[in-house]
Design an enzyme around this catalytic site. Structure first.
Site, PDB file in Angstrom:
ATOM      1  N   ASP A   1     -52.842  43.769  94.263  1.00  0.00           N
ATOM      2  CA  ASP A   1     -53.856  42.804  94.264  1.00  0.00           C
ATOM      3  C   ASP A   1     -54.080  41.535  93.755  1.00  0.00           C
ATOM      4  O   ASP A   1     -53.589  41.049  92.632  1.00  0.00           O
ATOM      5  CB  ASP A   1     -55.326  43.138  94.288  1.00  0.00           C
TER       6      ASP A   1
ATOM      7  N   GLY B   1     -58.331  53.342  96.536  1.00  0.00           N
ATOM      8  CA  GLY B   1     -58.835  54.285  97.267  1.00  0.00           C
ATOM      9  C   GLY B   1     -57.061  54.953  98.554  1.00  0.00           C
ATOM     10  O   GLY B   1     -57.399  56.448  97.824  1.00  0.00           O
ATOM     11  N   LYS B   2     -56.452  54.352  98.363  1.00  0.00           N
ATOM     12  CA  LYS B   2     -55.423  54.668  99.327  1.00  0.00           C
ATOM     13  C   LYS B   2     -54.567  54.790  98.293  1.00  0.00           C
ATOM     14  O   LYS B   2     -52.964  55.684  98.146  1.00  0.00           O
ATOM     15  CB  LYS B   2     -54.585  53.605 100.211  1.00  0.00           C
TER      16      LYS B   2
ATOM     17  N   CYS C   1     -51.940  45.629  98.573  1.00  0.00           N
ATOM     18  CA  CYS C   1     -52.931  45.368  99.220  1.00  0.00           C
ATOM     19  C   CYS C   1     -53.973  46.240  98.600  1.00  0.00           C
ATOM     20  O   CYS C   1     -54.226  47.388  99.240  1.00  0.00           O
ATOM     21  CB  CYS C   1     -53.648  44.727 100.640  1.00  0.00           C
ATOM     22  N   ALA C   2     -53.617  47.100  96.876  1.00  0.00           N
ATOM     23  CA  ALA C   2     -54.814  48.017  96.761  1.00  0.00           C
ATOM     24  C   ALA C   2     -55.933  48.211  97.158  1.00  0.00           C
ATOM     25  O   ALA C   2     -56.870  48.694  96.297  1.00  0.00           O
ATOM     26  CB  ALA C   2     -54.148  48.827  94.896  1.00  0.00           C
TER      27      ALA C   2
ATOM     28  N   CYS D   1     -57.511  47.257 109.551  1.00  0.00           N
ATOM     29  CA  CYS D   1     -58.704  48.329 110.089  1.00  0.00           C
ATOM     30  C   CYS D   1     -59.303  47.833 111.364  1.00  0.00           C
ATOM     31  O   CYS D   1     -60.490  46.840 110.985  1.00  0.00           O
ATOM     32  CB  CYS D   1     -59.665  48.366 108.631  1.00  0.00           C
TER      33      CYS D   1
END
Length: 396
Positions: free
Chosen positions: A234, A215-216, A210-211, A335
């Site tokens: 994604d 950022g990750k 789930c890019a 998150c």
């Protein structure tokens, strides 16, 4: 604009934000930007003042208000200087009636608070709605934490992060030439901890399922010295297409992007099934850990939306698990501070997959707290966004 006119503008914008929250419309930042485009007469000082009023009111009010005025009155009750501006002056708000209703203040609706992980107590409330600092991550391919310290001497190191550097809120870090040169990225400490917890290393095959905008993915490329094969996926074309230019700027050359069609993920990932050393599933969620940055998310979450997130999370962790090679690892992350999205989701996965095990010691010492088979980061305890992490090892 007069101070009273700024208050009235904030009330009107709050009306639009509350409506969008209830109807699942555009996020608050987009609503605000559109509203200011319609108010071209407002100068830069006016825009900053109106923005502060809007977001201060959002932070005070626990759920979507009946009106923007009700939200601003809740803020005015706490700030007499704002209450004084309800004076009926031209372009300003009408005087406050003696029995006029206010929006209810607080952290969040009671039904939402009851969903929090048991580790999230009342002592977290203030930190969860405080303005977030600006965290940077040095790109190891081009810079070090020391370089960031030299660029931004008013910053400070972040516990357990050799690449992290923390700056005051709203620092204009992206305007520095070093950012354009790819020396660092803006990334909250929680996301940096997650990227490290994956346990990625050179020559691994790694999937970021789930890019998003990457950022990750870029953090993983940095940690591995751009020496691992990384597949970034994604279903959102607009977000995923931001990654290639970011990767080029960062000097990360071994990232492949793949746009997935919802419902056809397994078919489109067939060539990676059962062969990945690491799979990162940063699943879509309530965003309840990011209220410091997006406080209006408290206004948006409904039982129906939460159930949709839970279903997506279960689906994605199962897809990710099928991609992991024997003995490989999957990092599940959200998150969120809601137990059903964190510890319960992982508990259900382990029940469905009895051969899998949860790893301990995936975070730096003193960072995070054990939450079921994973770990929970919170603003009050860890100084970062709320984040649940669990690293799971596949049977050999």
């Amino acid at each position: 604009m007069t101070p009273a006119a700024r208050v009235q503008a904030a009330i009107e914008i709050l009306n639009a934000i509350a409506t969008a929250a209830r109807e699942g419309g555009a996020p608050a930042d987009s609503v605000f930007a559109e509203a200011m485009r319609a108010r071209r007469y407002a100068g830069s000082k006016d825009r900053r003042a109106i923005r502060a009023l809007v977001y201060d009111a959002i932070r005070v009010v626990r759920s979507a208000p009946a009106s923007g005025r009700a939200a601003m009155l809740a803020l005015a009750d706490r700030q007499p200087d704002i209450a004084a501006l309800f004076d009926g002056s031209p372009y300003g708000p009408a005087p406050i009636a003696a029995d006029e209703a206010r929006a209810e203040a607080g952290l969040a609706a009671t039904a939402l608070v009851e969903l929090f992980d048991p580790l999230v107590g009342e002592e977290e409330a203030e930190a969860m709605l405080a303005r977030a600092p600006l965290d940077l991550r040095a790109n190891r391919l081009k810079a070090t934490q020391g370089d960031l310290a030299a660029l931004f001497p008013d910053g400070e190191a972040i516990a357990g992060l050799v690449d992290g550097w923390r700056l005051p809120p709203e620092t204009a870090a992206v305007q520095d030439p070093a950012y354009t040169a790819g020396q660092y990225e803006v990334q909250d400490a929680a996301s940096q901890y997650a990227s490290i917890a994956l346990g990625a290393a050179a020559e691994m095959r790694i999937v970021d399922l789930c890019a998003g905008a990457g950022g990750k993915t870029l953090a993983i490329a940095s940690v591995t010295g751009d020496a691992a094969d990384i597949l970034a996926c994604d279903t959102n074309r607009a977000r995923l297409q931001q990654l290639p230019p970011r990767a080029e700027r960062a000097g990360a050359m071994r990232i492949e992007t793949r746009l997935l069609n919802p419902g056809k993920e397994i078919e489109m990932l067939d060539d990676w099934m059962g062969s990945a050393d690491r799979v990162f599933v940063d699943a879509p969620c309530s965003g309840s850990g990011t209220w410091r940055r997006s406080p209006e998310l408290r206004w948006r979450l409904t039982p129906v939306r939460l159930e949709r997130h839970l279903a997506d999370q279960a689906k994605l962790i199962d897809i990710g698990a099928q991609m992991v090679a024997p003995g490989g690892k999957l990092l599940y992350a959200v998150c969120s501070i809601i137990a059903r999205e964190g510890r319960a989701q992982v508990g259900d996965f382990l029940t469905r997959n009895p051969g899998w095990t949860a790893d301990a010691g995936i975070l730096p010492e003193g960072v995070g707290r054990a939450a079921g088979s994973g770990f929970l980061l919170t603003p009050g305890h860890d100084g970062c966004d709320g984040f649940f992490l669990a690293r799971l090892t596949a049977p050999c």
